[in-house]
Write a protein that holds these residues in place. Sequence first.
Motif, PDB file in Angstrom:
ATOM      1  N   GLY A  45      34.129  50.143  38.272  1.00 24.58           N
ATOM      2  CA  GLY A  45      33.017  49.322  37.810  1.00 24.58           C
ATOM      3  C   GLY A  45      32.884  49.289  36.301  1.00 24.58           C
ATOM      4  N   ARG A  82      44.201  47.669  36.160  1.00 26.20           N
ATOM      5  CA  ARG A  82      43.242  46.585  36.402  1.00 26.20           C
ATOM      6  C   ARG A  82      42.479  46.827  37.703  1.00 26.20           C
ATOM      7  N   VAL A  83      43.170  47.332  38.703  1.00 30.98           N
ATOM      8  CA  VAL A  83      42.528  47.652  39.978  1.00 30.98           C
ATOM      9  C   VAL A  83      41.583  48.841  39.801  1.00 30.98           C
ATOM     10  N   ARG A 103      28.059  45.750  42.481  1.00 25.37           N
ATOM     11  CA  ARG A 103      29.469  45.808  42.850  1.00 25.37           C
ATOM     12  C   ARG A 103      29.627  46.377  44.249  1.00 25.37           C
ATOM     13  N   THR A 111      38.459  52.484  31.030  1.00 20.99           N
ATOM     14  CA  THR A 111      39.225  52.945  32.188  1.00 20.99           C
ATOM     15  C   THR A 111      40.437  53.761  31.750  1.00 20.99           C
ATOM     16  N   GLN A 165      40.048  49.713  37.130  1.00 25.06           N
ATOM     17  CA  GLN A 165      38.880  49.214  36.409  1.00 25.06           C
ATOM     18  C   GLN A 165      37.838  48.643  37.361  1.00 25.06           C
ATOM     19  N   LYS A 166      38.295  47.850  38.332  1.00 22.02           N
ATOM     20  CA  LYS A 166      37.382  47.248  39.299  1.00 22.02           C
ATOM     21  C   LYS A 166      36.746  48.308  40.190  1.00 22.02           C
TER      22      LYS A 166
END
Length: 230
Positions: free
Chosen positions: A205, A198-199, A117, A212, A201-202
């Motif tokens: 990773g 959602r952001v 990532r 999250t 979470q990214k």
Amino acid sequence: MLEYIREIVELYSGKKLVGKTNIRKYTKNNESISNGEKIMSKQARTLNSNEIRKVLDYVATRKHSERNRAMLLMMYRTGIRVGECSSLRYKDVVDEDGNVRNEIFLRAEQCKGNVARTVFISEKLKKELQRYVNVYIPKDRNLKLFYSQKRASNGFSPNSLAQYFHYLYNRVGLVGASSHSTRRTFATAISEQGVSIRVIQKLLGHANIQTTARYCEATDNMLRRAVELV
């Protein structure tokens, strides 16, 4: 902000706020997430801005202050895991011209779950890291970014870095804090600013968004803003 609050409620309740479909689908996961205080009590405590400042002030009085400040802020302002931080090589973070990169690519073997990532570096963090790399220039760019004072060691291992943070937080009296505290603090701080889960979470990773959700605490400021929406 209202949509973000709805996302959090849905994740923790295990069902949609509108409609009754898929309720049974979420039952098992709901039990694993909200199994009383046992799960929550095992989590490292989050730190507020005053506590972060207290740690930085202590670091400034000790040996290797530039390195230790950079390590703390790297973890606090990116949310990376202790193992990911300890695995960083100088060339992962610093380009050929000696400048800190805007993005750090973590190889699969550096990450939990063996999934590569990208870690994004803020302007604030970039300035902090640049101060450190200006005074620490290793002979080999393949060496780790954060050196160890042990001569035979190529930087920290995940375990030794976790032990360092345990020692550091104990020295400043932050009971219940660990190397995982910076990761949870990062998640909570940006969720407090209304960043979508959602952001987050990214950025963390995570493969599962429900993981999250457990990182993002509902702070008093978030609760105050939430009631103002009604």
